[in-house]
Each structure stands twice: as C-alpha cells, then as structure tokens.
Design a protein around this motif. Structure first.
Motif, PDB file in Angstrom:
ATOM      1  N   GLY A 105       0.952  -1.132   0.055  1.00 13.36           N
ATOM      2  CA  GLY A 105      -0.006  -0.008   0.237  1.00 13.36           C
ATOM      3  C   GLY A 105       0.779   1.121  -0.043  1.00 13.36           C
ATOM      4  N   ALA A 106       1.901   1.243   0.667  1.00  8.03           N
ATOM      5  CA  ALA A 106       3.020   2.210   0.663  1.00  8.03           C
ATOM      6  C   ALA A 106       3.346   2.870  -0.793  1.00  8.03           C
ATOM      7  CB  ALA A 106       3.897   2.238   1.669  1.00  8.03           C
ATOM      8  N   VAL A 107       3.770   1.830  -1.439  1.00 16.00           N
ATOM      9  CA  VAL A 107       4.697   2.166  -2.723  1.00 16.00           C
ATOM     10  C   VAL A 107       3.321   2.447  -3.467  1.00 16.00           C
ATOM     11  CG1 VAL A 107       5.464   1.025  -4.898  1.00 16.00           C
ATOM     12  CG2 VAL A 107       6.292   0.144  -2.593  1.00 16.00           C
ATOM     13  N   ALA A 108       2.098   1.648  -3.546  1.00 13.87           N
ATOM     14  CA  ALA A 108       0.945   2.264  -4.311  1.00 13.87           C
ATOM     15  C   ALA A 108       0.595   3.902  -4.088  1.00 13.87           C
ATOM     16  CB  ALA A 108      -0.193   1.448  -4.234  1.00 13.87           C
ATOM     17  N   GLY A 109       0.470   4.101  -2.954  1.00 13.09           N
ATOM     18  CA  GLY A 109      -0.013   5.467  -2.450  1.00 13.09           C
ATOM     19  C   GLY A 109       1.036   6.434  -2.682  1.00 13.09           C
ATOM     20  N   THR A 110       2.164   6.190  -2.560  1.00 11.24           N
ATOM     21  CA  THR A 110       3.270   7.120  -2.601  1.00 11.24           C
ATOM     22  C   THR A 110       3.736   7.303  -4.477  1.00 11.24           C
ATOM     23  OG1 THR A 110       4.848   6.349  -0.795  1.00 11.24           O
ATOM     24  CG2 THR A 110       6.107   7.341  -2.637  1.00 11.24           C
ATOM     25  N   THR A 111       3.503   6.427  -5.352  1.00  9.98           N
ATOM     26  CA  THR A 111       3.432   6.788  -6.443  1.00  9.98           C
ATOM     27  C   THR A 111       2.319   7.577  -7.040  1.00  9.98           C
ATOM     28  OG1 THR A 111       4.428   4.408  -6.934  1.00  9.98           O
ATOM     29  CG2 THR A 111       3.224   5.661  -8.899  1.00  9.98           C
ATOM     30  N   LYS A 112       0.965   7.408  -6.338  1.00 11.23           N
ATOM     31  CA  LYS A 112      -0.132   8.139  -6.706  1.00 11.23           C
ATOM     32  C   LYS A 112       0.206   9.558  -6.228  1.00 11.23           C
ATOM     33  CE  LYS A 112      -5.179   8.432  -5.940  1.00 11.23           C
ATOM     34  NZ  LYS A 112      -6.113   7.714  -5.179  1.00 11.23           N
ATOM     35  N   ASN A 113       0.768   9.786  -4.981  1.00 18.33           N
ATOM     36  CA  ASN A 113       0.987  11.047  -4.431  1.00 18.33           C
ATOM     37  C   ASN A 113       1.977  11.789  -5.494  1.00 18.33           C
ATOM     38  OD1 ASN A 113      -0.608  10.552  -2.367  1.00 18.33           O
ATOM     39  ND2 ASN A 113       1.362  10.364  -0.856  1.00 18.33           N
ATOM     40  N   LEU A 114       3.052  11.273  -6.056  1.00 19.23           N
ATOM     41  CA  LEU A 114       4.050  11.840  -6.860  1.00 19.23           C
ATOM     42  C   LEU A 114       3.543  12.348  -8.297  1.00 19.23           C
ATOM     43  CD1 LEU A 114       7.209   9.830  -6.640  1.00 19.23           C
ATOM     44  CD2 LEU A 114       6.719  12.108  -5.658  1.00 19.23           C
ATOM     45  N   VAL A 115       2.503  11.494  -8.586  1.00 21.93           N
ATOM     46  CA  VAL A 115       1.441  11.878  -9.795  1.00 21.93           C
ATOM     47  C   VAL A 115       0.816  13.323  -9.617  1.00 21.93           C
ATOM     48  CG1 VAL A 115      -0.088  11.370 -11.429  1.00 21.93           C
ATOM     49  CG2 VAL A 115       1.557   9.574 -10.761  1.00 21.93           C
ATOM     50  N   ALA A 116       0.249  12.930  -8.246  1.00 20.43           N
ATOM     51  CA  ALA A 116      -0.711  14.201  -7.966  1.00 20.43           C
ATOM     52  C   ALA A 116      -0.042  15.570  -7.754  1.00 20.43           C
ATOM     53  CB  ALA A 116      -1.284  13.964  -6.871  1.00 20.43           C
ATOM     54  N   LYS A 117       1.342  15.497  -7.437  1.00 16.00           N
ATOM     55  CA  LYS A 117       2.317  16.513  -7.189  1.00 16.00           C
ATOM     56  C   LYS A 117       2.716  17.157  -8.313  1.00 16.00           C
ATOM     57  CE  LYS A 117       2.981  15.575  -2.397  1.00 16.00           C
ATOM     58  NZ  LYS A 117       3.909  15.265  -1.338  1.00 16.00           N
ATOM     59  N   GLY A 118       2.491  16.352  -9.375  1.00 18.48           N
ATOM     60  CA  GLY A 118       3.142  16.734 -10.721  1.00 18.48           C
ATOM     61  C   GLY A 118       4.617  16.524 -11.099  1.00 18.48           C
ATOM     62  N   LEU A 119       5.351  15.518 -10.024  1.00 13.91           N
ATOM     63  CA  LEU A 119       6.700  15.275 -10.294  1.00 13.91           C
ATOM     64  C   LEU A 119       6.968  14.015 -11.231  1.00 13.91           C
ATOM     65  CD1 LEU A 119       7.521  15.664  -6.453  1.00 13.91           C
ATOM     66  CD2 LEU A 119       8.033  17.416  -8.035  1.00 13.91           C
ATOM     67  N   VAL A 120       5.919  13.148 -11.249  1.00 15.36           N
ATOM     68  CA  VAL A 120       6.144  12.208 -12.568  1.00 15.36           C
ATOM     69  C   VAL A 120       4.712  12.123 -13.237  1.00 15.36           C
ATOM     70  CG1 VAL A 120       7.792  10.895 -10.963  1.00 15.36           C
ATOM     71  CG2 VAL A 120       5.301  10.411 -10.970  1.00 15.36           C
ATOM     72  N   ARG A 121       4.944  11.545 -14.134  1.00 16.97           N
ATOM     73  CA  ARG A 121       3.505  11.197 -14.921  1.00 16.97           C
ATOM     74  C   ARG A 121       3.374   9.826 -15.140  1.00 16.97           C
ATOM     75  NH1 ARG A 121       7.208  13.246 -18.582  1.00 16.97           N
ATOM     76  NH2 ARG A 121       7.816  11.618 -20.388  1.00 16.97           N
ATOM     77  N   GLU A 122       2.206   9.233 -15.397  1.00 19.90           N
ATOM     78  CA  GLU A 122       1.692   7.819 -15.381  1.00 19.90           C
ATOM     79  C   GLU A 122       1.644   7.496 -17.157  1.00 19.90           C
ATOM     80  OE1 GLU A 122      -1.513   4.752 -14.190  1.00 19.90           O
ATOM     81  OE2 GLU A 122      -1.384   6.631 -13.232  1.00 19.90           O
TER      82      GLU A 122
END
Length: 231
Positions: A105-122
């Motif tokens: 859950g930590a990895v999935a949530g962390t990835t989602k947070n980075l996308v939401a913050k605009g630091l990475v794109r999916e």
C-alpha cells in the motif's frame, strides 16, 4: 503537516521520505524503477519513521506503539497509522513485520502522490503489443535535483545533515540502496560516509531510535530477500 525536502527558497513542492526514495529510484526518461524490491521495503520503513518524527508512533526495537492516532493529512501515512492503530491481535507485530505488511500500500500510495504533485507522469505502454506496462517518467525534476544536491553535500562534502536528510540516508543505507546515488569509484566512499551519518547523533533520541529500528529491520529483510532470490 508539511514534509519538506528543501528550504523555502528551493521550490514549492514538498515530499515525504517515501516519495524521496521513489523519486531517486525512478529512471527519469523511461520511468522504470530501479531496485524495486528494496525500494518498496524502504518506502514502508519510511512511513514508520515519518510517523515517529510526527509523534504519532514510537518505534523501539521490535515494537511499534501508537501514541496519537490523529491523522496527518497524508494518505499514505494516515493509512499506515490507522492500520497500526487498528491492530488488535493478541500478538503485536514487530517492526520488520510492519514494514513487510505496509510495503504494498505504501508504494502504490506514494506513486499516486508523486503523480498528484506533478513530479512524475503515468504512462501505460504495451510490451510486444500485448502486455500493458505502466511506468512513471519524470514530469518535474526540480524536487529530485534539490534532493540529490543536498544528499551529495552531506554524504560527499561533509555538510551537517538535518534530521530528515539523515533519516533518508539511514533508510538508503539500511536497504542497501547506495547505488541509487553513486556508482564506482565513489560508491565505496559513499557507503562508508552514509553508515557514519546513519549512526550519528543528529536528532532527538526518539527519532534516532525509530530510524535505527527501521534500518536494522531493513537490513534483515534485504539479506533474506537477496538470499531467497539467489536460491
């Protein structure tokens, strides 16, 4: 609650320790994750450290105890805190067991947070035209650039580490993720310096205790994972 990676002059985007670990592990161009197994455990351990720094849990040796169940406003950390607080079994989970439990859950949530913050794109692509593969290439490199400069200043130039930087160094060291920062010939020196930083007196005893417990658990997990993979 804010989880700053940088000083106010460095940029507006704040990231948690887990997000910093993930940023360091993602290839900027392809979005592929390096050292994914070890990074996953390190991100889970980072959640425990963040909760300890915020005074929500105490991590002492093999035990994780909730001190304050009030949410922090970060989805990953609040999920971890609620999970730990809700554990009512007769046998408490050890630090190592919590890291193993929280990592998915930590990895999935962390990835989602980075996308939401605009630091990475999916991005989702098909391998051989058949199998969908999702990657997370860099969208904004400013936060990672600041992070790498600060780590290099502490690890290789001997600048004093603040609490969060030293915590990150300890997590990287415990999960044997030195290679995310350095390659040969700097790698050997970096490992030695990172170990010294990890074991230094750079924070309040409760925080150092939490980081040490997480680091010890990570080392055990990584060794077991490596042996199992080789076998």
């Amino acid at each position: 609650m804010d989880f700053p990676t940088n000083s106010p002059d460095d940029g507006p985007v704040d990231t948690t320790l887990g997000e910093q670990l993930l940023l360091l592990s993602l290839d900027d161009e392809s979005g592929a994750e390096k050292e994914s197994a070890n990074v996953a455990f390190a991100i889970a351990a980072a959640s425990l450290v963040e909760l300890a720094v915020a005074g929500r849990v105490e991590v002492a040796g093999d035990q994780v105890t909730v001190l304050d169940a009030t949410p922090l406003g970060d989805p990953v950390l609040d999920t971890a805190l609620a999970d730990i607080d809700g554990w009512k079994k007769s046998r408490p989970r050890k630090t190592k067991e919590w890291i193993e439990h929280l990592k998915g859950g930590a990895v999935a949530g962390t990835t989602k947070n980075l996308v939401a913050k605009g630091l990475v794109r999916e991005e989702t692509k098909r391998v051989l035209g058949l199998f969908p593969v999702t990657r997370f290439p860099e969208a904004d490199g400013s936060a990672e650039d600041v992070l790498r400069r600060r780590l290099d200043a502490v690890v290789m130039r001997g600048e004093t580490a603040d609490e969060r930087t030293a915590s990150l160094v300890a997590l990287l060291h415990g999960a044997k993720l030195h290679g995310l920062l350095y390659k040969k010939p700097e790698l050997a020196t970096a490992k030695t310096n990172m170990e010294k930083i990890a074991h230094g007196e750079w924070a309040a005893p409760a925080v150092r205790q939490a980081v040490k417990a997480a680091e010890d658990a990570l080392m055990t997990i990584v060794v077991v994972t490596t042996v199992t993979t080789v076998m």
